[in-house]
Every structure is written in structure tokens, then in C-alpha cells.
Design an enzyme around this catalytic site. Structure first.
Site, mmCIF file in Angstrom:
data_model
loop_
_atom_site.group_PDB
_atom_site.id
_atom_site.type_symbol
_atom_site.label_atom_id
_atom_site.label_comp_id
_atom_site.label_asym_id
_atom_site.label_seq_id
_atom_site.Cartn_x
_atom_site.Cartn_y
_atom_site.Cartn_z
ATOM 1 N N ASN A 70 0.827 -1.204 0.000
ATOM 2 C CA ASN A 70 0.000 0.000 0.000
ATOM 3 C C ASN A 70 0.862 1.255 0.000
ATOM 4 O O ASN A 70 1.982 1.267 0.505
ATOM 5 C CB ASN A 70 -0.946 0.002 1.211
ATOM 6 N N ILE A 117 -0.958 4.406 0.784
ATOM 7 C CA ILE A 117 -2.055 5.305 1.136
ATOM 8 C C ILE A 117 -1.518 6.716 1.366
ATOM 9 O O ILE A 117 -2.157 7.707 1.020
ATOM 10 C CB ILE A 117 -2.790 4.813 2.392
ATOM 11 N N CYS A 151 8.847 8.568 8.441
ATOM 12 C CA CYS A 151 8.429 9.735 7.680
ATOM 13 C C CYS A 151 9.650 10.596 7.367
ATOM 14 O O CYS A 151 10.600 10.636 8.147
ATOM 15 C CB CYS A 151 7.423 10.582 8.472
ATOM 16 N N LYS A 153 7.132 3.488 16.801
ATOM 17 C CA LYS A 153 6.979 2.435 15.798
ATOM 18 C C LYS A 153 8.183 2.449 14.867
ATOM 19 O O LYS A 153 8.383 3.385 14.085
ATOM 20 C CB LYS A 153 5.691 2.639 14.992
ATOM 21 N N GLY A 181 -3.364 -6.406 11.901
ATOM 22 C CA GLY A 181 -3.494 -5.346 10.918
ATOM 23 C C GLY A 181 -4.174 -5.785 9.648
ATOM 24 O O GLY A 181 -5.394 -5.874 9.583
#
Length: 302
Positions: free
Chosen positions: A69, A71, A129, A164, A264
Site C-alpha cells: 500500500n 495510502i 516519515c 513504531k 493489521g
């Protein structure tokens, strides 16, 4: 009767089974499909200061062993979360809520955490990020930068703080130590693994973003190994995720060193897997004579 409650770095969870960020919406979307009484925590999808559109379509592709993914952390921003999403969640569930946060700078991470205040039970930092102030280098791939952002969020919140971690590093140990030294209360791992899918007939990437993150069954052995490595390197409790589709998968992660586990991608095809994982852990403990699920953590023989 097996004692199923656990303490995840100050977050008291009635069961060791949580949902993973990005796969369970904001906690209300699965009402009627999931037995919330068997959940120890719900992790909301990523929240940043301002609304974020995410990536263009197409942004997910099924592959053998899972899902890729991209997203792009689409979300409504922290103000909408606090004014609309959070009150809606509180009307349908008493399960502890973990807010997953992210940002493009150290200051943004801290600002989101401060704005959340005591409105959520815990905060999970997504550090996979890019740091826009540092030329786009990812927060979670430099222990020094990781220490800086975790320390800043630590100062901004008194809530239990989970970090995380990204799996695509040579060794997880320096990153574990950076989180520990910066004041994290727990670790959350693993995040998705960078991946790519190509349409060979058109000779183009399937995803509009070209690359994405792999989750699902295929990443499970990687998650077990990294949880094992992290557990050996720290006393911080671990919320483990990565390819949990049945109780066996969750029990592997617990034995590798996890205190709790998160489901998940599996919930996309079978929301009932959450309850099945909970019940399977109970049955395993009863079968092997464990009075508490906490007795499983790191309990490897040999």
C-alpha cells in the site's frame, strides 16, 4: 482462568490484542464486525497537525503473501480528530485508544502530541516519515535524529509513548537504544517493508506512488526476528505486529519478546480474526499451563 491483562509501558490493556494503525480506521468503522471486548487497545490511523490528502490512486495492490500500500497517511488532522472522531469513538467503545502521530519536522511531532494532551490513552510515533527540515531524510533511519524527535515528543506528553520502528535497517539495536535513551515507554514493531509492484504488460508501476509498503503474511518471519532482537536489547515492552492472521502468529511474537500484539492487514479480509487470535492465545495458555499471558513474553526454550 488465564489472566489476560498486560501493562504496555504504562498503558493498561485488558487483553494483549490490539489493532494496528492504518488498518482499523479511527476505531468506529468495525463496530458490529469485531468483538471489542476482546481488544486491549485500538490504534487510530495516522494523525498530523493539518489535514493530509495522502497519495493519488491507485494506492494498494494485493500480492502473494500480503498487500502493498501507498495510502500516504491520509487524514483529517488533529483538530478534526479531537472535535469529531474522538467523541464518536468514545460513544461506541471503552477500549483504550492509541493515537498514531506523524509529522514533517521534530516540532510538528511535538505539537501534535501536546495538542492531544490527555485525551487519548497512549501515543504511538510513526517515525518512517521524511524530515522535511533535514532534506527529506527519514526520522527512523538515523539513531541520532530518532533520539531527537522522540525526546521532543517525550517532553510534550505525559502519556505512555510508543515508537513504531522501521524494519529496513541493518540492525534494530541502535534504534531501540535511541528510543530508550530518549524516554520512550514502549516500542512498536514492525512497520511495513518498502516494496514495489510492476504491471509487466504495461511496463509501469501498479501504484501511482511507484513504491509502497508490504504488510501481511509475508512479513511475519521478519517481524518475529526483529521483535526477538529488540527484546534482547532492551527492557522496554513491545507491541508487535506483522502478519498476524491467527493465534499461532501472535504467540510466536509473544514468545519472541512481545508484551502485546496487533492485528493489521488480516482484518481487511476477516474482521473476526481479532477475536480468534484472543481466544487462541487463551487456549494456548490453558493447554500449556500458563496462568497469565505475560508469562509468554520472551519465554523461549533453548
Amino acid at each position: 482462568m488465564v489472566k489476560m491483562d498486560v501493562n504496555l509501558g504504562g498503558l493498561r490493556m485488558p487483553t494483549p490484542v490490539a489493532t494496528a494503525s492504518g488498518t482499523f480506521g479511527y476505531g468506529t468503522e468495525y463496530v458490529g464486525l469485531v468483538d471489542y471486548a476482546k481488544l486491549g487497545a485500538v490504534t487510530a490511523k495516522g494523525i498530523r497537525l493539518d489535514p493530509w490528502p495522502g497519495n493519488p490512486m491507485p494506492r494498494h495492490a494485493e500480492v502473494v503473501g500480503g498487500l502493498v500500500n501507498a495510502i500516504g497517511l491520509q487524514g483529517t488532522g488533529v483538530e478534526a480528530f479531537l472535535s469529531k472522531t474522538l467523541p464518536a469513538y468514545r460513544t461506541v467503545s471503552k477500549v483504550p485508544l492509541i493515537a498514531n502521530i506523524w509529522g514533517g519536522s521534530v516540532e510538528e511531532y511535538a505539537a501534535v502530541a501536546a495538542r492531544l494532551g490527555d485525551r487519548v490513552e497512549a501515543i504511538e510515533m510513526n517515525v518512517s516519515c521524511p524530515n522535511v527540515k533535514a532534506g527529506g531524510h527519514t526520522f527512523g533511519q538515523d539513531p541520532n535524529v530518532l533520539f531527537e524527535v522522540v525526546a521532543a515528543v517525550r517532553k510534550a506528553t505525559a502519556r505512555p509513548l510508543l515508537v513504531k520502528l522501521a524494519p529496513n535497517v541493518p540492525s534494530i539495536v541502535p534504534y531501540v537504544k535511541a528510543c530508550e535513551d530518549a524516554g520512550a515507554d514502549a516500542l512498536s514493531l514492525i512497520n511495513t517493508i518498502p516494496a514495489m509492484v510492476i504491471d509487466i504488460e504495461r511496463r509501469v508501476p501498479v501504484l501511482a506512488n511507484r513504491t509502497g509498503g508490504l504488510s501481511g503474511r509475508g512479513v511475519h518471519p521478519v517481524a518475529v526476528k526483529l521483535v526477538y532482537d529488540a527484546h534482547r536489547a532492551t527492557k522496554l515492552p513491545i507491541l508487535a505486529m506483522g502478519g498476524v492472521y491467527e493465534a499461532k502468529d501472535a504467540i510466536e511474537l509473544l514468545l519472541a519478546g512481545a508484551t502485546a500484539v496487533a492485528v493489521g492487514t488480516a482484518t481487511f479480509t476477516d474482521p473476526g480474526v481479532v477475536a480468534a487470535v484472543h481466544d487462541g492465545i487463551v487456549a494456548y495458555c490453558e493447554r500449556h499451563g500458563f496462568a497469565s499471558v505475560s508469562d509468554l513474553t520472551g519465554n523461549l526454550q533453548g
